[in-house]
Design an enzyme around this catalytic site. Structure first.
Site, PDB file in Angstrom:
ATOM      1  N   GLU A   1      25.920 -10.290 -15.615  1.00  0.00           N
ATOM      2  CA  GLU A   1      27.176 -10.258 -16.063  1.00  0.00           C
ATOM      3  C   GLU A   1      28.055 -10.046 -15.078  1.00  0.00           C
ATOM      4  OE1 GLU A   1      30.148  -7.407 -18.849  1.00  0.00           O
ATOM      5  OE2 GLU A   1      27.798  -7.520 -19.229  1.00  0.00           O
TER       6      GLU A   1
ATOM      7  N   THR B   1      38.319 -24.011 -23.252  1.00  0.00           N
ATOM      8  CA  THR B   1      37.469 -23.165 -22.954  1.00  0.00           C
ATOM      9  C   THR B   1      36.064 -23.408 -23.167  1.00  0.00           C
ATOM     10  OG1 THR B   1      39.472 -21.884 -23.129  1.00  0.00           O
ATOM     11  CG2 THR B   1      37.414 -20.565 -22.795  1.00  0.00           C
TER      12      THR B   1
END
Length: 497
Positions: A382, A459
């Site tokens: 992440e 997006t």
């Protein structure tokens, strides 16, 4: 360009991956980049061939079909054809697993072989997959999805929906399917869900709330924001609502979302860097139709450049995080949309400025690729903390192979709880079909499949047809005559009207 050599990849000691793959909110400091361009990370330049194809033969039956090119005929690279087909096969595996075990539900849980309604039962995977299925030429699967949307999709849900996630996945996915197929059912459904979201913008400032009940309205913000709105959400919803006004002829959608940018522009920070949150109560609710996106972009880029750092001795380029006056040597993997954003944005500068941003894009792309190469699974974590050859297609192929090795199971694809040990979770996120596989497919396709001169990506990686701007918010009601249609394999492509 200073960057690490290939041999240094195995010596990646300058960052450490976190242990969990999540999907947190986009970086608020880059919100203006979301407004000004898509998050499309396919570098068009790396896909440009020395010669244009005249007629791409449909060797593997995908969506490339009979597309018109300049006259000179050059065979397509067989390696690219093979890799594109492998990505298509991965999509078929993911979709067929969803069909078998989770049809009509939001997402598949591959390990337990069941579905889960993580988005309130909106059929997120069906909608997110529409354009990927269409572009890959999977006509039978697309038609089944279309029939489910026409006959079974119901937005009248007593569900507290994220305005942002619903906009990028559902509104964007439906509009993209409409632009590709010109099927009115998708536009009607997009208008239905957008009308349910629209009350979120009814605030004193016009800055929207982030949560709304789809059946009853009642917009609000999550408790953990202290009542404020997430700036990255509010600054990322313009593309879909402007597109909806253009296609329906109703200016209300465009007016709501463009007012957000006008309000934010009133308090544009001197350093070009925005906070994470913004109050929906501040400002005036007066509409402003004109402002300079270019100036906002340039100011934000100056702010971005102030956050660029390079490690030693390997010289990996990364984007710092800023908290108040302090900088943290940390970069989220989600910030890896920045190379594509900068490459696209570089076209607005003169030769020197353009080259500066292209070089920065290349450096950041190299860092992001090494995010993947630094773990045993070859999949990125992440976020990464920093301490003071190949083509892009090869990078993408290596990443795809890592997905195939670590994430593919008999009943679909899963995420990893730990990118070091490869421990799997139990979720096939809808964006894996909407974004990951689609961008990989494009990476091994001719640039003409979806031209960046004619389409822009939202997006969630949904392509929307570029329509000339009209400040009145109306381009003309959709009558089927203003859409460039990309047909399934072998069918005619062209502009009508």
């Amino acid at each position: 360009m200073a960057r690490a050599s290939r041999s240094s990849v195995s010596k990646w000691r300058y960052c450490q991956p976190s242990y969990y793959l999540k999907r947190p909110q986009r970086l608020a400091l880059l919100f203006i980049a979301f407004v000004c361009c898509s998050l499309f990370v396919w570098d068009r330049q790396t896909l440009t061939r020395e010669h244009e194809l005249e007629d791409l033969k449909n060797t593997h039956g995908d969506a490339l079909g009979k597309i018109k090119f300049p006259k000179k005929e050059v065979p397509e690279d067989p390696i690219e054809i093979e890799r594109r087909q492998k990505v298509k096969e991965a999509m078929i595996h993911a979709w067929s697993s969803y069909e078998q075990y989770a049809w009509g539900q939001d997402e598949l849980q591959p390990q337990s072989k069941n579905g889960v309604n993580s988005f309130g039962g909106l059929g997120a995977t069906v909608i997110d997959s529409l354009d990927t299925l269409y572009i890959m030429g999977l006509e039978e699967q697309f038609q089944k999805a279309r029939e489910w949307i026409a006959n079974s999709l119901d937005f009248n849900k007593d569900y507290e929906a994220s305005v942002f996630e619903t906009t990028i996945r559902v509104v964007g996915g439906l509009l993209s399917a409409y632009d590709l197929s010109n099927d009115q059912v998708f536009l009607d459904k997009a208008k239905d869900i957008a009308d349910r979201l629209l009350p979120a913008w009814d605030t004193p400032s016009g800055i929207p709330y982030n949560i709304i009940n789809l059946a009853h309205g009642r917009p609000h913000n999550p408790g953990w924001t202290g009542g404020e709105s997430i700036l990255a959400d509010s600054g990322t919803e313009q593309l879909e609502f402007i597109a909806l006004s253009q296609r329906t002829g109703d200016p209300k959608y465009q007016q709501k979302v463009e007012n957000v940018i006008a309000q934010i522009n009133k308090t544009f920070p001197d350093d070009g860097l925005f906070p994470i949150y913004i109050s929906p109560q501040r400002g005036k609710s007066k509409y402003h139709n004109l402002w300079c996106y270019g100036e906002m972009w340039e100011k934000s880029m100056k702010g971005l450049l102030s956050l660029i750092r390079r490690t030693t001795p390997l010289s990996f380029t990364y984007i710092c995080e800023k908290n108040g006056d302090s900088l943290s040597d940390k970069m989220d993997e989600l910030a890896c949309f920045a190379p594509g954003m900068l490459a696209l944005g570089s076209s607005g500068y003169g030769p020197d400025g353009s080259q500066k941003f292209k070089s920065l894009a290349e450096e950041l792309a190299w860092t992001c690729y090494n995010f993947y190469q630094s773990t045993p699974t070859k999949l990125a974590g992440e976020n990464y903390f920093f301490h003071s050859g190949q083509t892009y297609q090869e990078w993408g192929w290596n990443i795809f192979q890592a997905f195939e090795k670590n994430s593919r199971i008999e009943s679909g694809y899963v995420g990893l709880k730990d990118v070091n040990t490869g421990v799997k979770d139990n979720m096939m996120q809808s964006f894996f079909l909407a974004e990951t596989l689609k961008y990989l497919y494009f990476l091994f396709s001719p640039p003409s499949v979806i031209s960046l001169d004619e389409w822009v990506f939202n997006t969630e990686a949904h392509p929307l047809k570029i329509v000339a701007r009209n400040d009145a918010g109306i381009v003309g009601k959709s009558d089927g005559n203003n859409i460039l249609m990309t047909r399934f394999r072998g069918r005619k492509e062209g502009r009508s009207g």
